[in-house]
Scaffold this motif. Sequence first.
Motif, PDB file in Angstrom:
ATOM      1  N   CYS A  62       0.827  -1.210   0.000  1.00  0.00           N
ATOM      2  CA  CYS A  62       0.000   0.000   0.000  1.00  0.00           C
ATOM      3  C   CYS A  62       0.860   1.260   0.000  1.00  0.00           C
ATOM      4  O   CYS A  62       1.700   1.443   0.882  1.00  0.00           O
ATOM      5  N   THR A  63       0.657   2.093  -1.000  1.00  0.00           N
ATOM      6  CA  THR A  63       1.276   3.415  -1.032  1.00  0.00           C
ATOM      7  C   THR A  63       0.225   4.421  -0.585  1.00  0.00           C
ATOM      8  O   THR A  63      -0.863   4.469  -1.172  1.00  0.00           O
ATOM      9  N   THR A  64       0.520   5.174   0.439  1.00  0.00           N
ATOM     10  CA  THR A  64      -0.492   6.089   0.977  1.00  0.00           C
ATOM     11  C   THR A  64      -0.083   7.534   0.738  1.00  0.00           C
ATOM     12  O   THR A  64       1.067   7.912   1.002  1.00  0.00           O
ATOM     13  N   ALA A  65      -1.007   8.319   0.219  1.00  0.00           N
ATOM     14  CA  ALA A  65      -0.745   9.743  -0.001  1.00  0.00           C
ATOM     15  C   ALA A  65      -1.847  10.559   0.653  1.00  0.00           C
ATOM     16  O   ALA A  65      -3.037  10.384   0.326  1.00  0.00           O
ATOM     17  N   VAL A  66      -1.493  11.396   1.604  1.00  0.00           N
ATOM     18  CA  VAL A  66      -2.466  12.304   2.208  1.00  0.00           C
ATOM     19  C   VAL A  66      -2.287  13.666   1.551  1.00  0.00           C
ATOM     20  O   VAL A  66      -1.195  14.231   1.563  1.00  0.00           O
ATOM     21  N   LEU A  67      -3.367  14.161   0.951  1.00  0.00           N
ATOM     22  CA  LEU A  67      -3.302  15.429   0.226  1.00  0.00           C
ATOM     23  C   LEU A  67      -3.672  16.583   1.153  1.00  0.00           C
ATOM     24  O   LEU A  67      -4.696  16.526   1.845  1.00  0.00           O
ATOM     25  N   GLU A  68      -2.835  17.615   1.141  1.00  0.00           N
ATOM     26  CA  GLU A  68      -3.116  18.789   1.979  1.00  0.00           C
ATOM     27  C   GLU A  68      -4.174  19.669   1.302  1.00  0.00           C
ATOM     28  O   GLU A  68      -4.332  19.638   0.085  1.00  0.00           O
TER      29      GLU A  68
END
Lengths: 268, 427
Positions: free
Chosen positions: A239-245
């Motif tokens: 799993c690659t996780t990206a939290v967008l601001e």
Amino acid sequence: MSTSLLSVRREAVTVLGGRLTVEVQIAGAGAPLVYLHQAGGFGWDPLLRHLTERYTVHVPEFPGTSPDDPPAIRQVVDWSDLVLAYQEVIGQLGLQRPVLVGASFGGMLAADLAAHFPELPGRVVLLAPLGLWLDEAPVVNWNAVAPDKLPALLFHNLSSDLVQAVLQLPTDPEQMRARMVARIWAYGCSGKFVWPFPEHGLRRRLHRITAPVLLMWGRQDRIIDVQYAKEFTAVVGDCTTAVLEECGHLIQLDQPQLTMATLDNFLA
Amino acid sequence: MRITLFEQAPYRYLPADFEERFDSVCDTPYALVDPRRMYESMRSFLDELMVGARSGFDALLVTEHGQSAYDVMPNPDIVAGALAYATELEGLNVGIMPLGRTLGKTHEPVRVAEEYAQLDVMSGGRLIAGFPVGLGYDVTINNGVPPIEARGRYEENLDLVLRAWSDPAPFPWNGRYSRYPQVNIWPRPLQSRPPLWVTGIGNPHTMQMTLDRDFGFNYFGFSGAKLTGKRIFPRFWELVERSGLPANPYRVGFLQTIAVADTDAEADRRYAEHAEYAFRKGLGSIPSHLLGIPGGIDIQGLRAVFADPGDVGMSRQMRGASYRELVAAGAVIAGSPETVAEQLFAFCQEHRIGNLHAMLGFGSLPTELVRDNIQLFAEAVAPRLRRLWSDTDYAHHWWPERLGGSPITTTAAPAAKSDNRNERTVA
């Protein structure tokens, strides 16, 4: 949003032993990609248009939301029926290991498809998916929210041109009523799997997903708190996780450029 | 004309600024409640219904609303049970009419069949059974039923209840929404089949269902019968005509909030404040989005409502409504016995209403005033209304035999199947 510059064709696929026909919108050219839309319905937004440049994008319309067949939802008895129906749709379209993208409600469905049928997707992209439940951070049930309070829950960048365009209702009264009726009915159809909770045991199956997963979440998501990202990340193997601001729940409308860049990077 | 007494069971002591401080009367924090005053509210409510029973009303009516400050009535059968026994003790020949157990929300349909059957036995055959689908928030938020399934659940539960009452042999029920290896309830109703009533808001589908199954049809005039009556009742009678049925007024019930005093001016003085409480802190404080949760109304219904929203009457203005506005819309009929009787007679005659459900306690109305309202209505208004339809040959088929009705003895319900999972469109 207009589809004027996009060539979209439709294909009807009959599944569940003849009980259900699913309308699929198809556009673009290239490797197969299946997009599972959010609860309120579907439009060819900038992210999807962008994806059509490299992929043949297939969008199954959620049962009941196809204009000619509102009662179709009654043929889908339970969550298991729904997951099987989508697996059959993808199989009948003849798609080999497509990229599977799901947003919000569609994310829950995409995740469970990948968990039930690990060999089905080549890769999986989940945009703020439903599917888990934390008592300490209850998912907001948008079906029970006053309509005028909903935009502020769905979007962080309420004043952006794209969000404003999405929220804009037609000025012609008849078209406006038709749009509102279609949206309410779409929420009603997906609502069949939202009450009492948008959670169907996915936590017990997430470990089965073997395809690489990109998980994206908006830091300011006010429907499903960003802490849910950790829950997915902890269980999904690759799993690659990206939290967008500066981003709310409907990621691809709130931060379209960032969403596209992150997705392109993952799919490259 | 049958005349019944209806009350809801509101908590009568909500703060004056309730509607400014709280969004909804469906999620009112219980911290607002003084337990002693809750007891008083409930006790007064029961006492008032018994005053009605002793004053000659034909039946006592209660509704079901879970988790609601405006009608503290999670299960009307408990109240109906108390009334059934108390009226037996006093020898009062009055109908017991829960309007009633909500079949669209219930997860325990056999329990509903049992409760009603027991009520019929306890009352010696005086049960008049109501079966509503249920309100959006109560079905979905309080009971977790997906709104799109409420109607299917309702229909299946209704089939099960009717069969549980009538099938002489134990049977299995393998339904879509509930599954029981054995259904064999004890007791069964005393009446061969208690009269059945369904409450509708104007949906022709519901109206037609009452005709197809030979149920009574109730309409509540809360949203202003002067606005909505001329829409709802002609629609109903047109369906009756189209179905080739006689235009028997007794198949219609109409619920109306009524406030009677010696003079018109006295009625205004007595009731204005409490009627405003009833609507502002009651029905007016149920947000429309909690009644119309997506999925609860099918797409044809949505199209009809958006094209012509007239059936909702003054509902959307109710939260800030003044007494004058409530009276103007017909949400409340108030005045001297002459004024009230004249209006009710004309309305019931015009719309062929054979059962008037008089709501005589409402909102914060103190119990002394409720009793006055009940007694004055019984003495000075009801006698002027009773003669309506008495000169016709229509029999009352939707009323218990013990109370002078001629109930339908054959069940008009479609035969239920033990395995109906493949026989209905689900949801």
